[in-house]
Design a protein around this motif. Structure first.
Motif, PDB file in Angstrom:
ATOM      1  N   GLU A   1     -12.350   4.593  -5.135  1.00 19.08           N
ATOM      2  CA  GLU A   1     -12.333   5.737  -4.211  1.00 19.08           C
ATOM      3  C   GLU A   1     -13.558   5.729  -3.318  1.00 19.08           C
ATOM      4  O   GLU A   1     -13.475   5.982  -2.108  1.00 19.08           O
ATOM      5  N   THR A   2     -14.697   5.424  -3.930  1.00 21.56           N
ATOM      6  CA  THR A   2     -15.936   5.384  -3.162  1.00 21.56           C
ATOM      7  C   THR A   2     -15.884   4.288  -2.103  1.00 21.56           C
ATOM      8  O   THR A   2     -16.293   4.488  -0.953  1.00 21.56           O
ATOM      9  N   TYR A   3     -15.364   3.142  -2.523  1.00 24.41           N
ATOM     10  CA  TYR A   3     -15.244   2.022  -1.587  1.00 24.41           C
ATOM     11  C   TYR A   3     -14.403   2.440  -0.378  1.00 24.41           C
ATOM     12  O   TYR A   3     -14.740   2.155   0.772  1.00 24.41           O
ATOM     13  N   LEU A   4     -13.301   3.126  -0.635  1.00 21.93           N
ATOM     14  CA  LEU A   4     -12.429   3.515   0.483  1.00 21.93           C
ATOM     15  C   LEU A   4     -13.092   4.538   1.399  1.00 21.93           C
ATOM     16  O   LEU A   4     -12.893   4.495   2.615  1.00 21.93           O
ATOM     17  N   VAL A   5     -13.890   5.426   0.825  1.00 16.98           N
ATOM     18  CA  VAL A   5     -14.521   6.444   1.673  1.00 16.98           C
ATOM     19  C   VAL A   5     -15.557   5.797   2.599  1.00 16.98           C
ATOM     20  O   VAL A   5     -15.615   6.098   3.794  1.00 16.98           O
ATOM     21  N   GLN A   6     -16.379   4.867   2.042  1.00 17.12           N
ATOM     22  CA  GLN A   6     -17.326   4.190   2.945  1.00 17.12           C
ATOM     23  C   GLN A   6     -16.598   3.297   3.933  1.00 17.12           C
ATOM     24  O   GLN A   6     -17.025   3.142   5.078  1.00 17.12           O
TER      25      GLN A   6
ATOM     26  N   TRP B   1      -3.631   1.560   6.430  1.00 18.90           N
ATOM     27  CA  TRP B   1      -3.898   0.980   5.113  1.00 18.90           C
ATOM     28  C   TRP B   1      -2.634   1.094   4.270  1.00 18.90           C
ATOM     29  O   TRP B   1      -1.831   2.019   4.458  1.00 18.90           O
ATOM     30  N   HIS B   2      -2.487   0.168   3.348  1.00 17.28           N
ATOM     31  CA  HIS B   2      -1.267   0.220   2.540  1.00 17.28           C
ATOM     32  C   HIS B   2      -1.523  -0.220   1.106  1.00 17.28           C
ATOM     33  O   HIS B   2      -0.801  -1.027   0.538  1.00 17.28           O
ATOM     34  N   TYR B   3      -2.566   0.326   0.498  1.00 19.55           N
ATOM     35  CA  TYR B   3      -2.785   0.085  -0.927  1.00 19.55           C
ATOM     36  C   TYR B   3      -1.735   0.870  -1.721  1.00 19.55           C
ATOM     37  O   TYR B   3      -1.417   2.015  -1.367  1.00 19.55           O
ATOM     38  N   THR B   4      -1.230   0.257  -2.765  1.00 22.31           N
ATOM     39  CA  THR B   4      -0.275   0.979  -3.609  1.00 22.31           C
ATOM     40  C   THR B   4      -0.815   1.204  -5.025  1.00 22.31           C
ATOM     41  O   THR B   4      -0.193   1.896  -5.823  1.00 22.31           O
ATOM     42  N   HIS B   5      -1.948   0.611  -5.334  1.00 17.80           N
ATOM     43  CA  HIS B   5      -2.550   0.819  -6.658  1.00 17.80           C
ATOM     44  C   HIS B   5      -4.053   0.573  -6.552  1.00 17.80           C
ATOM     45  O   HIS B   5      -4.491  -0.266  -5.754  1.00 17.80           O
ATOM     46  N   ALA B   6      -4.812   1.299  -7.365  1.00 14.84           N
ATOM     47  CA  ALA B   6      -6.269   1.157  -7.320  1.00 14.84           C
ATOM     48  C   ALA B   6      -6.710  -0.289  -7.571  1.00 14.84           C
ATOM     49  O   ALA B   6      -7.750  -0.731  -7.061  1.00 14.84           O
ATOM     50  N   SER B   7      -5.924  -1.036  -8.338  1.00 14.28           N
ATOM     51  CA  SER B   7      -6.314  -2.422  -8.641  1.00 14.28           C
ATOM     52  C   SER B   7      -6.402  -3.267  -7.370  1.00 14.28           C
ATOM     53  O   SER B   7      -7.209  -4.199  -7.296  1.00 14.28           O
ATOM     54  N   GLN B   8      -5.601  -2.922  -6.368  1.00 12.56           N
ATOM     55  CA  GLN B   8      -5.654  -3.695  -5.115  1.00 12.56           C
ATOM     56  C   GLN B   8      -6.980  -3.450  -4.390  1.00 12.56           C
ATOM     57  O   GLN B   8      -7.482  -4.341  -3.691  1.00 12.56           O
ATOM     58  N   ILE B   9      -7.494  -2.251  -4.552  1.00 14.51           N
ATOM     59  CA  ILE B   9      -8.797  -1.961  -3.924  1.00 14.51           C
ATOM     60  C   ILE B   9      -9.884  -2.768  -4.633  1.00 14.51           C
ATOM     61  O   ILE B   9     -10.759  -3.356  -3.989  1.00 14.51           O
ATOM     62  N   MET B  10      -9.807  -2.837  -5.965  1.00 15.58           N
ATOM     63  CA  MET B  10     -10.785  -3.655  -6.689  1.00 15.58           C
ATOM     64  C   MET B  10     -10.659  -5.123  -6.291  1.00 15.58           C
ATOM     65  O   MET B  10     -11.672  -5.837  -6.187  1.00 15.58           O
ATOM     66  N   ASP B  11      -9.461  -5.576  -6.057  1.00 16.97           N
ATOM     67  CA  ASP B  11      -9.285  -6.965  -5.611  1.00 16.97           C
ATOM     68  C   ASP B  11     -10.005  -7.192  -4.285  1.00 16.97           C
ATOM     69  O   ASP B  11     -10.609  -8.246  -4.062  1.00 16.97           O
ATOM     70  N   GLU B  12      -9.945  -6.196  -3.410  1.00 19.62           N
ATOM     71  CA  GLU B  12     -10.630  -6.332  -2.114  1.00 19.62           C
ATOM     72  C   GLU B  12     -12.149  -6.305  -2.307  1.00 19.62           C
ATOM     73  O   GLU B  12     -12.877  -7.048  -1.643  1.00 19.62           O
ATOM     74  N   ILE B  13     -12.596  -5.457  -3.222  1.00 18.61           N
ATOM     75  CA  ILE B  13     -14.040  -5.418  -3.521  1.00 18.61           C
ATOM     76  C   ILE B  13     -14.484  -6.797  -4.028  1.00 18.61           C
ATOM     77  O   ILE B  13     -15.508  -7.340  -3.596  1.00 18.61           O
ATOM     78  N   ALA B  14     -13.703  -7.356  -4.949  1.00 19.65           N
ATOM     79  CA  ALA B  14     -14.055  -8.667  -5.522  1.00 19.65           C
ATOM     80  C   ALA B  14     -14.060  -9.748  -4.447  1.00 19.65           C
ATOM     81  O   ALA B  14     -14.919 -10.640  -4.451  1.00 19.65           O
ATOM     82  N   ALA B  15     -13.140  -9.643  -3.525  1.00 18.19           N
ATOM     83  CA  ALA B  15     -13.031 -10.681  -2.484  1.00 18.19           C
ATOM     84  C   ALA B  15     -14.179 -10.624  -1.486  1.00 18.19           C
ATOM     85  O   ALA B  15     -14.489 -11.619  -0.827  1.00 18.19           O
ATOM     86  N   THR B  16     -14.823  -9.455  -1.386  1.00 17.47           N
ATOM     87  CA  THR B  16     -15.859  -9.305  -0.356  1.00 17.47           C
ATOM     88  C   THR B  16     -17.268  -9.194  -0.923  1.00 17.47           C
ATOM     89  O   THR B  16     -18.234  -9.231  -0.167  1.00 17.47           O
ATOM     90  N   THR B  17     -17.379  -9.045  -2.234  1.00 16.92           N
ATOM     91  CA  THR B  17     -18.685  -8.734  -2.836  1.00 16.92           C
ATOM     92  C   THR B  17     -19.017  -9.751  -3.928  1.00 16.92           C
ATOM     93  O   THR B  17     -18.397  -9.733  -4.999  1.00 16.92           O
TER      94      THR B  17
END
Lengths: 66, 977
Positions: free
Chosen positions: B380-385, B763-779
């Motif tokens: 959630e924090t990642y999406l807000v920033q 944006w079209h995330y359907t589950h929080a895990s997809q956001i974590m995948d994006e975090i992992a891919a960029t961080t």
């Protein structure tokens, strides 16, 4: 932000870097570039241009590096 | 409490192994024909459990040392006489054990019969029915009869020979004729104590001692008169020293100690693992459910942060999630003078999007921003920033870490190379000397405090640097070797003086420094710190700390073995907060206390996801992973991922946003899960800033104080209603799992996505895990993190990437993240906030055990029983000078504002220092705190405010007008039909 607050914040930063080895004005400028949003830097630069009363000399010099 | 080397038979299997694990050399024995190899020192009981043989037991549990009192776990050992208790018998090489035989069975049945002879037979109506070890064990030993005739007992109030309390009520509805019968103690709001069901196994007493470390319980009386007691004869559980951690309830094998929620709702039938949403310890809990009803939260023994322990907040204070104050429908209003209007989601989102886009069109793209929440998940924090950077197209994103641990980010970043604690919590078990600076772990981080106290009882030494005599300074079986009660605002002077002692007395670890640190910087630092002006003697008048004590404490830290530093907001929330953090890092490097278990520098994070919110790029100068926005290669990663151009300039921090709002250049704010009006300093200024904005969007569970100035309210979801992750103070990424359906219909990340899309984000995330995948891919530090990995491992500590595929429990093992460690000169500069004739006292603020931050959650639970209002701690000497008595209303005034609250007289604070909490909006302690802040980060100087205290008749005019305004602002018109 109020001029008083800006002066205080800038002088606090200067006090730290004045105590450090190296070129204080350059390091102050680096800090301002890294952490101060552009409108804050502009406000400081304008204030220095208007005389910079109350600012430490190293702040005034730092503004020249911005 | 930690059960070392816990075998997990299957995911979620948390069976009780009987006694704690050991770590000795392997020993092989035979139990009931099965060979088993266990570490030397392991009990026979545990060795049996390891091969799946669960020997009956009642007084043993694997989170406390064996006691050997119940005699149910007796076994036979070939070549040995008698029937020893397996819990207290250590294994031996070649030992042959039999856990079942005619003799053993007879003994166990006999023992069990005795237990049951003094236990009511109310099983079917008992709250523990189906979850009762006594019941289970009776079945296990084959108890079929109780031959004893009713006689003296503790359970029959009528003394008429009734075998159950139900029967007793029928026989004599009102009388209590049995002097041994003690009625149920229901004083604690969360659990009951029913002595009539107690088997006096002492597990609760031992849990209170060994697990929690409070020593509130004891066994009173002897023989048949023995009974569990909470304090003195006049005490009940509520008035006793009990801290409601729940360890005793968990330990109780009967319904003697029982959660009221279980009594009311029944025994839970399933559980879901999740992570507590309170402090930065990040305890893992089993949310135990009946259908979709949450029955209770029970600490999970395999949770790597808490190791099966909990505190009152995580264990019991979750009722806020279903409190009547929850706002579940979106609301909007044109101006803050109007009442709220309930609307559908679409209308609220369109209203918010139109306003924010309009503001950017009118005032420029940098005129709006976001505040991310340290109580929300990483995702959630990642999406807000991301919303600030990819939708607003600026870097105006900040988080509440601004007002707590932003100096940690700066200080540790500059010295060690990254903003994070160096250890895991297990590390404290290897510490020999622990130094706590500006932290109050028994109140703020209670589960860690219990682990620390256990280590201290084992012999580790403690140094406390704090203006107050906090509970950890002296509590049962714990006493600090040195308490340095410094004057508020002199942290840098104390830390630098300690370094002076270490350097000038030749206590530095030169080999470590030569290998691991920048040698030139070290030499410069030595020249600085060796100067006489930094000596404890020179500093004593300034700091108030006796020089001899400071010298002794420095020597102990440098020479006492593994030295670990834990610190909190008493370090960071100062005008020199960042400098103190650097000074602490200097101490650790000077002594070589970095890079192995038992040592390190550990910020105790206040809120559950402070670490995570910082990791996720919430600060206005950093993208996720602490990488500055000025770096083109970093921006490029996110520009590619997000398909936008990222502003290379740092954005506004929270105080700067408020300043800019007052100046008229910052006009719109999306604030998720934070209440800046109550939590941030100088309330008048915060209110002025919020009032000057044209669109404030509050996304929260409740109409908090900030919402008084909001135009859009988006209902939030509690931690029980969402999927995601929290990252705790040890960098541990823990899963948060949805336990109940979101009451408002959406998880918070979904609401952010809806708002972003209303502004055109697509944006079209359907589950929080997809956001974590994006975090992992960029961080890079999160590169290997995924929900799948967390399912497999339970949790991981970042960095977690190809270099550390299973995470990193201890940082800086071979080298610092930045290569070399950097010594930084720490010149003490007195704060400009000085006491004087008008404001002669220094106010410092903090929190207490039962409440949390602004109290939005805990005030909506029964925790208010312990702390119904903020009170001002004042030394009796200062109180006498002012004519203030215990419980009097006093006026607390500073140059920023004033409030009134009740006073309590205590010598926990030194003369000249007063203390209060900020948990209640009725007090608004932050109306008194000022806008002074840390030089590097703008973290407010909450810990030093010059104040005056004087008698008062009650609430101030400001408090009354504030309450009126708040009440007016919270009017809600029902939705149109």
């Amino acid at each position: 932000m109020s001029p008083e607050k800006m002066i205080m914040m800038a002088n606090q930063i200067a006090s730290f870097f004045d105590s450090q080895p190296g070129n204080a004005p350059e390091r102050i400028a680096d800090h301002l570039r890294d952490y101060w949003e552009p409108r804050m830097r502009s406000q400081l630069a304008e204030y220095v241009q208007a005389g910079g009363a109350g600012l430490k000399p190293s702040v005034e010099e730092a503004v020249q590096h911005l | 409490m930690k059960d070392f080397i816990i075998p997990q038979f299957a995911p979620g299997d948390d069976r009780d192994m009987g006694t704690p694990a050991r770590t000795g050399a392997p020993v092989t024995l035979t139990i009931d024909g099965f060979g088993v190899t266990v570490p030397e020192g392991t009990s026979v009981l545990r060795a049996a459990a390891q091969v799946g043989i669960m020997v009956p037991k009642l007084c043993a549990s694997d989170n406390m040392e064996a006691f050997g009192s119940c005699r149910l776990c007796v076994v036979e050992i070939e070549g040995r006489r008698g029937t020893p208790a397996s819990c207290t018998t250590p294994v031996a090489e070649g030992m042959v054990v039999h856990t079942q035989s005619g003799k053993i069975k007879k003994i166990r049945r006999g023992v069990m019969e005795l237990y049951i002879s003094d236990h009511p037979l109310d099983c079917l109506t008992c709250a523990a029915n189906g979850d009762c070890e006594l019941q289970d064990t009776a079945g296990q030993v084959g108890l079929r009869d109780v031959r004893y005739t009713p006689g003296q007992n503790h359970f029959d109030p009528t003394d008429t020979g009734a075998r159950s309390q139900a029967e007793a009520r029928l026989r004599m509805p009102v009388a209590e004729a049995n002097p041994r019968y003690t009625p149920k103690d229901e004083s604690n709001p969360y659990f009951t104590f029913d002595p009539s069901k107690c088997i006096v196994c002492s597990r609760c007493v031992r849990a209170c001692e060994e697990v929690q470390g409070t020593f509130a319980l004891t066994i009173e009386g002897r023989g048949f008169e023995s009974k569990v007691s909470a304090g003195t004869a006049t005490d009940d559980f509520l008035t006793s020293d009990c801290v409601s951690c729940g360890a005793c309830i968990q330990a109780c094998p009967t319904a003697t100690l029982q959660e009221k929620s279980v009594i009311e709702m029944g025994t839970p039938e399933r559980s879901i693992l999740t992570t507590c949403a309170y402090c930065g310890v990040g305890c893992t809990f089993k949310a135990e459910m009946n259908g979709d009803e949450l029955v209770r939260m029970v600490p999970y023994k395999h949770g790597k942060a808490n190791r099966g322990h909990s505190c009152i907040k995580g264990r019991f204070a979750y009722g806020y999630a279903q409190h009547k104050d929850r706002i579940l429908k979106p609301m909007i209003r044109d101006t803050i003078e109007e009442p709220w209007r309930e609307v559908e989601w679409d209308e609220a989102l369109a209203f918010a999007a139109d306003r924010m886009l309009g503001l950017q069109r009118k005032y420029g793209r940098r005129s709006v921003g976001v505040i991310t929440s340290s109580r929300c998940t990483n995702e959630e924090t990642y999406l807000v920033q991301k919303m600030a950077r990819a939708v607003f197209m600026n870097n105006n994103t900040d988080t509440c870490a601004r007002v707590c641990h932003s100096p940690t980010g700066y200080g540790l970043g500059k010295t060690f190379g990254t903003s994070a604690g160096t250890q895991d919590f297990d590390s404290v078990e290897k510490s020999d000397v622990v130094m706590i600076i500006g932290a109050n772990p028994t109140d703020g981080h209670p589960v860690f405090a219990s682990r620390l106290k256990k280590r201290l009882r084992e012999g580790a030494r403690l140094i406390v640097v704090d203006p107050r005599r906090t509970d950890i300074v002296r509590s049962p079986h714990v006493e600090a070797a040195y308490h340095l009660p410094l004057r508020p605002g002199t942290n840098v002077a104390v830390v630098t003086a300690m370094a002076h002692v270490i350097v000038t007395e030749g206590l530095v670890n030169e080999a470590f420094i030569r290998e691991r640190c920048d040698w030139d910087e070290f030499q410069y630092y030595v020249d600085f710190v060796s100067q006489d002006r930094h000596s404890p003697e020179a500093m004593e008048a300034l700091t108030g700390v006796p020089a001899a004590d400071l010298r002794a404490a420095a020597r102990l830290y440098a020479t006492g073995g593994n030295g670990a530093i834990y610190y909190g907001l008493g370090v960071t929330e100062h005008s020199q907060g960042s400098t103190t953090v650097m000074g602490i890092a200097n101490l650790a490097m000077l002594t070589g206390n970095v890079g192995r278990e038992g040592v390190g520098v550990n910020p105790l994070r206040g809120q559950n996801n402070v670490q995570g919110s910082c990791d996720m790029g919430s600060f206005p100068h950093e993208l996720p992973g602490y990488r500055h926005v000025k770096l083109p290669d970093v921006r490029e990663i996110f520009e590619k991922a997000w398909g936008v151009e990222i502003d290379p300039e740092p954005g506004l921090r929270i105080p700067n946003m408020l300043d800019a709002a007052v100046d008229g250049t910052f006009k719109g704010l999306y604030c998720q899960g934070e209440d800046i009006l109550q939590s941030d300093p100088d309330t008048h200024h915060v209110a002025a800033g919020l009032k000057a904005m044209e669109c404030v969007i509050v996304h929260d569970l409740f109409l908090n104080e900030t919402a008084n100035y909001a135009h859009v309210f988006l209902p939030g979801s509690s931690f029980l209603e969402k999927e995601g992750t929290f990252t705790n103070a040890e960098r541990r990424i823990n899963r948060v799992r949805r336990v109940i359906h979101p009451l408002n219909g959406y998880e918070d990340w979904e609401v952010t996505q809806l708002l972003a899309n209303a502004m055109g984000a697509n944006w079209h995330y359907t589950h929080a895990s997809q956001i974590m995948d994006e975090i992992a891919a960029t961080t890079p530090s999160f590169a290997n993190v995924s929900f799948d990995l967390l399912e497999e491992k339970g949790s991981v500590q970042w960095p977690c990437n190809d270099d550390a595929p299973e995470g990193t429990p201890t940082m800086h093992v071979d080298h610092f993240v930045s290569g070399k460690g950097h010594f930084i000169v720490t010149e003490y500069l007195a704060t400009d906030e000085k006491s004087g004739p008008r404001f002669p006292l220094l106010l410092t603020t903090g929190r207490i055990l039962s409440q949390y931050n602004v109290g939005a959650q805990t005030r909506r639970t029964a925790n208010v029983v312990w702390h119904p209002e903020d009170v001002l701690e004042i030394h009796p000497h200062d109180a006498e000078l002012r004519g203030v008595n215990e419980g009097d209303w006093v006026r607390l005034a500073s140059r920023a504002g004033e409030t009134t609250l009740r006073a309590t007289l205590t010598d926990k604070v030194a003369p000249g220092v007063v203390y209060t909490t900020f948990h209640h909006p009725a007090t608004q302690a932050n109306v008194v705190t000022t806008d002074f802040s840390d030089w590097a980060t703008n973290c407010p100087e909450y810990k030093v405010t010059a104040v005056q205290v004087s008698p008062s008749n009650g609430p101030s005019d400001w408090q009354e007008s504030y309450n009126e305004q708040a009440e007016r602002s919270r009017r809600i018109l029902p939705a149109a039909e």
